[in-house]
Structures are given as C-alpha cells and as structure tokens.
Design a protein around this motif. Structure first.
Motif, PDB file in Angstrom:
ATOM      1  N   ARG A  39       0.849  -1.189   0.000  1.00  0.00           N
ATOM      2  CA  ARG A  39       0.000   0.000   0.000  1.00  0.00           C
ATOM      3  C   ARG A  39       0.887   1.242   0.000  1.00  0.00           C
ATOM      4  NH1 ARG A  39      -3.832   0.626   4.557  1.00  0.00           N
ATOM      5  NH2 ARG A  39      -2.091  -0.133   5.830  1.00  0.00           N
ATOM      6  N   ILE A  40       0.298   2.353  -0.418  1.00  0.00           N
ATOM      7  CA  ILE A  40       1.017   3.611  -0.521  1.00  0.00           C
ATOM      8  C   ILE A  40       0.232   4.683   0.219  1.00  0.00           C
ATOM      9  CG2 ILE A  40       2.008   5.326  -2.091  1.00  0.00           C
ATOM     10  CD1 ILE A  40       1.891   3.142  -4.293  1.00  0.00           C
ATOM     11  N   ALA A  41       0.861   5.313   1.208  1.00  0.00           N
ATOM     12  CA  ALA A  41       0.253   6.424   1.933  1.00  0.00           C
ATOM     13  C   ALA A  41       0.805   7.719   1.351  1.00  0.00           C
ATOM     14  CB  ALA A  41       0.567   6.331   3.421  1.00  0.00           C
ATOM     15  N   ILE A  42      -0.087   8.600   0.894  1.00  0.00           N
ATOM     16  CA  ILE A  42       0.324   9.833   0.243  1.00  0.00           C
ATOM     17  C   ILE A  42       0.089  11.004   1.187  1.00  0.00           C
ATOM     18  CG2 ILE A  42       0.028  11.330  -1.765  1.00  0.00           C
ATOM     19  CD1 ILE A  42      -1.452   7.890  -1.960  1.00  0.00           C
ATOM     20  N   MET A  43       1.149  11.814   1.394  1.00  0.00           N
ATOM     21  CA  MET A  43       1.063  12.963   2.286  1.00  0.00           C
ATOM     22  C   MET A  43       1.285  14.249   1.503  1.00  0.00           C
ATOM     23  SD  MET A  43       2.740  11.606   5.839  1.00  0.00           S
ATOM     24  CE  MET A  43       1.841  12.918   6.694  1.00  0.00           C
ATOM     25  N   HIS A  44       0.632  15.323   1.983  1.00  0.00           N
ATOM     26  CA  HIS A  44       0.737  16.627   1.314  1.00  0.00           C
ATOM     27  C   HIS A  44       0.500  17.723   2.342  1.00  0.00           C
ATOM     28  CE1 HIS A  44       0.490  19.494  -2.026  1.00  0.00           C
ATOM     29  NE2 HIS A  44      -0.562  20.027  -1.409  1.00  0.00           N
ATOM     30  N   GLY A  70       1.458  18.175   5.370  1.00  0.00           N
ATOM     31  CA  GLY A  70       1.111  17.718   6.715  1.00  0.00           C
ATOM     32  C   GLY A  70      -0.143  16.881   6.796  1.00  0.00           C
ATOM     33  N   HIS A  71      -0.883  16.759   5.699  1.00  0.00           N
ATOM     34  CA  HIS A  71      -2.099  15.950   5.655  1.00  0.00           C
ATOM     35  C   HIS A  71      -1.768  14.538   5.151  1.00  0.00           C
ATOM     36  CE1 HIS A  71      -5.213  18.991   6.354  1.00  0.00           C
ATOM     37  NE2 HIS A  71      -4.513  19.815   5.594  1.00  0.00           N
ATOM     38  N   LEU A  72      -2.453  13.556   5.696  1.00  0.00           N
ATOM     39  CA  LEU A  72      -2.491  12.245   5.057  1.00  0.00           C
ATOM     40  C   LEU A  72      -3.651  12.294   4.073  1.00  0.00           C
ATOM     41  CD1 LEU A  72      -1.614   9.269   4.790  1.00  0.00           C
ATOM     42  CD2 LEU A  72      -3.274   8.735   6.604  1.00  0.00           C
ATOM     43  N   LEU A  73      -3.326  12.418   2.787  1.00  0.00           N
ATOM     44  CA  LEU A  73      -4.378  12.592   1.786  1.00  0.00           C
ATOM     45  C   LEU A  73      -5.130  11.310   1.509  1.00  0.00           C
ATOM     46  CD1 LEU A  73      -2.859  14.890  -0.997  1.00  0.00           C
ATOM     47  CD2 LEU A  73      -4.447  15.495   0.848  1.00  0.00           C
ATOM     48  N   ALA A  74      -4.388  10.224   1.348  1.00  0.00           N
ATOM     49  CA  ALA A  74      -5.022   8.980   0.924  1.00  0.00           C
ATOM     50  C   ALA A  74      -4.076   7.823   1.155  1.00  0.00           C
ATOM     51  CB  ALA A  74      -5.399   9.056  -0.560  1.00  0.00           C
ATOM     52  N   VAL A  75      -4.642   6.631   1.207  1.00  0.00           N
ATOM     53  CA  VAL A  75      -3.870   5.387   1.216  1.00  0.00           C
ATOM     54  C   VAL A  75      -4.395   4.536   0.076  1.00  0.00           C
ATOM     55  CG1 VAL A  75      -3.164   3.353   2.514  1.00  0.00           C
ATOM     56  CG2 VAL A  75      -3.568   5.510   3.721  1.00  0.00           C
ATOM     57  N   ARG A  76      -3.510   4.135  -0.809  1.00  0.00           N
ATOM     58  CA  ARG A  76      -3.907   3.396  -1.999  1.00  0.00           C
ATOM     59  C   ARG A  76      -3.227   2.031  -2.046  1.00  0.00           C
ATOM     60  NH1 ARG A  76      -7.468   6.634  -2.170  1.00  0.00           N
ATOM     61  NH2 ARG A  76      -7.814   8.262  -3.756  1.00  0.00           N
ATOM     62  N   ALA A  85      -1.221  -0.581  -3.907  1.00  0.00           N
ATOM     63  CA  ALA A  85      -0.294  -0.489  -5.031  1.00  0.00           C
ATOM     64  C   ALA A  85      -0.789  -1.302  -6.223  1.00  0.00           C
ATOM     65  CB  ALA A  85       1.091  -0.965  -4.605  1.00  0.00           C
ATOM     66  N   ALA A  86      -1.495  -2.390  -5.934  1.00  0.00           N
ATOM     67  CA  ALA A  86      -1.943  -3.280  -7.005  1.00  0.00           C
ATOM     68  C   ALA A  86      -2.993  -2.642  -7.906  1.00  0.00           C
ATOM     69  CB  ALA A  86      -2.502  -4.570  -6.403  1.00  0.00           C
ATOM     70  N   THR A  87      -3.749  -1.691  -7.386  1.00  0.00           N
ATOM     71  CA  THR A  87      -4.853  -1.129  -8.163  1.00  0.00           C
ATOM     72  C   THR A  87      -4.677   0.356  -8.447  1.00  0.00           C
ATOM     73  OG1 THR A  87      -6.088  -0.798  -6.100  1.00  0.00           O
ATOM     74  CG2 THR A  87      -6.502  -2.839  -7.317  1.00  0.00           C
ATOM     75  N   SER A  88      -3.478   0.867  -8.207  1.00  0.00           N
ATOM     76  CA  SER A  88      -3.199   2.275  -8.450  1.00  0.00           C
ATOM     77  C   SER A  88      -2.218   2.426  -9.604  1.00  0.00           C
ATOM     78  CB  SER A  88      -2.606   2.937  -7.195  1.00  0.00           C
ATOM     79  OG  SER A  88      -3.497   2.855  -6.108  1.00  0.00           O
ATOM     80  N   THR A  89      -2.148   3.623 -10.147  1.00  0.00           N
ATOM     81  CA  THR A  89      -1.184   3.923 -11.195  1.00  0.00           C
ATOM     82  C   THR A  89      -0.242   5.009 -10.714  1.00  0.00           C
ATOM     83  OG1 THR A  89      -2.510   5.668 -12.208  1.00  0.00           O
ATOM     84  CG2 THR A  89      -2.910   3.396 -12.957  1.00  0.00           C
TER      85      THR A  89
END
Length: 269
Positions: A233-238, A240-246, A248-252
């Motif tokens: 899984r990939i946790a995306i931060m921006h 100071g926010h945790l924007l999303a967790v995706r 990896a298998a279903t993301s681009t």
C-alpha cells in the motif's frame, strides 16, 4: 496494454494479517506556529510493506519521528498491537520492536562488520578468566550469520571496515542490526538513494525478503518505480495531511503523482 500496477495482485498479500500492527488515531504534531502533522488516522498492517510518499515538507519524516519517539505527538494516540502506547522516547519505540534505518545508516566507517553490528551493546568475555575484553570472534560470527541468513547478502570478508563496503552491503549491515535487535517493524528512509542500479536491486530484494519473514516495513521514498516494486500500500502525504492510502496493485503512477503534487486532491479520501 498492461498498466503500471498489473504486476501485483489486488488481494491481501501473503503474510499480511490485515490486523493493524500500528494504528494512529488523530495524531498531530506542531512546531511553534507550524502544524507539521495535521490530525491523521492511519493503520499499518502487520507484515506489509507500506510506502509513505510525498514532496519535501509533506510530513513524512515528522510522522516517522512521532512513531519512533523522536518528536512525541502533541495529540492523538498510537496503538501497537491493539494497545495504546505513549511513544515519548526512542527507547519506548525500540522496546516495541520498532527500528529505523536512516539514510546515513549510523555506521562507523573505520569499524568492521562485527563492531558496527554490535555498536553500543558489545558482548564481553573474560581473558584468562580474569580481564573483561570484547568478544570479537562472536561479534563477527553472529553478525555474519544474521546478514547472510536473514538479510540474504553474502559477506566475503567480515574484517573489511564499513568505509570500503558497497552501499548495498552497508544497508544490509544496518538492516541485520535491526533484525538482531528483534525488530518487528523496520522503517527505511530512502533506502535506495545514492545507490547504483545493481545495489538498488539488492536492497529491493532485501525488502521483499523481510516481508517474507513477517517483518512490517515502512519505506519513505521519492522513487515511485521502487515503491510500486515493493509496496503493498502507498500512503500519500501533502502539506502535513495524510491525503489517501492506496493499494499499489490497483493504483497507477499517474494517480499517485497527482496526489503528491496536490493536483488531484478531489480524489483523496
């Protein structure tokens, strides 16, 4: 035409229980007037590889330092294996089986494998049954065994100082040291940075090997190619926010880049 994510299956990876190893609940951190980490909720599943990505200043390092007790959280709770733990010092994190491997690896250039491996916790023996001396043979033997058997990297000369080791070998020593300390969760900060292609491949293989042994791995990386290679899984931060967790298998890669750059904020959940 295959997408960037088709190399991985979408189901829960083998060895990943789905139960949270670590759970953040409303965790935040402020430095003066700067809210470096805004209240976030995040679960880290036991046995998974979770990549934390984001631009500089996104909050990645702050999140890790909160988990490791370097900068205790101002608010919220951290649960480890379902129990709230006040992680207010690095020793608390280490006692919970959390080890961090920073970019500098904390190796002494003039020390060999055994000396770096046991740095600060050197085993002793009695010389002539009287004088305490370093058990150098044991240090080299046990360090070599862990690095070769658990990390999967052959050490041909355990007498070499760290200064002449390759980048991949130094990573292996630092990872082995964490495993010897009975780490259940290993945090790796930019593990492939400044390495050649061959050395990068070795480090990625080591991460896969750790996952196969049931070790939870948090990877901070700017290299999305490597992130998609190893992460579940990939946790995306921006900012100071945790924007999303995706997954990896279903993301681009395009989706993740859009979130990192803040140009796809409406897709964040």
């Amino acid at each position: 035409m295959a997408t960037e994510a088709t190399a991985r299956a979408p189901e829960t990876p083998a060895g990943v229980s789905g139960a949270p190893h670590v759970r953040f609940r409303g965790v935040s951190k402020r430095f003066g007037g700067v809210e470096a980490l805004k209240p976030l909720d995040l679960e880290v599943r036991r046995g998974e590889v979770l990549a934390i990505v984001g631009d500089n200043g996104a909050g990645k390092s702050t999140l890790v330092k909160v988990l490791t007790g370097v900068h205790p959280a101002d608010a919220g709770t951290i649960e480890i294996d379902g129990r709230p733990v006040k992680v207010d010092h690095p020793d608390v994190a280490k006692a919970q089986g959390i080890e961090t491997i920073y970019q500098d690896l904390a190796l002494v250039p003039t020390f060999d494998l055994g000396a770096n491996f046991f740095l600060g916790r050197e085993p002793m023996k009695r010389w002539l049954g009287i004088l305490p001396v370093l058990d150098v043979d044991r240090m080299r033997r046990e360090a070599r065994q862990v690095v070769e058997e658990r990390v999967g990297l052959e050490i041909r000369n355990p007498y070499n100082p760290a200064a002449v080791m390759s980048g991949g070998q130094r990573q292996a020593v630092a990872i082995g040291r964490a495993l010897y300390a009975e780490a259940a969760l290993v945090i790796m900060d930019e593990p492939t940075a400044a390495l050649g292609v061959e050395e990068q491949e070795k480090v990625l293989a080591i991460i896969d090997r750790l996952k196969g042994q049931g070790v939870t791995v948090l990877v901070i990386s700017h290299n999305l190619e490597h992130v998609f290679r190893v992460a579940d899984r990939i946790a995306i931060m921006h900012n100071g926010h945790l924007l999303a967790v995706r997954d990896a298998a279903t993301s681009t890669r395009a989706e993740i880049v859009g979130l990192i750059m803040g140009s796809d904020l409406r897709a964040a959940t």
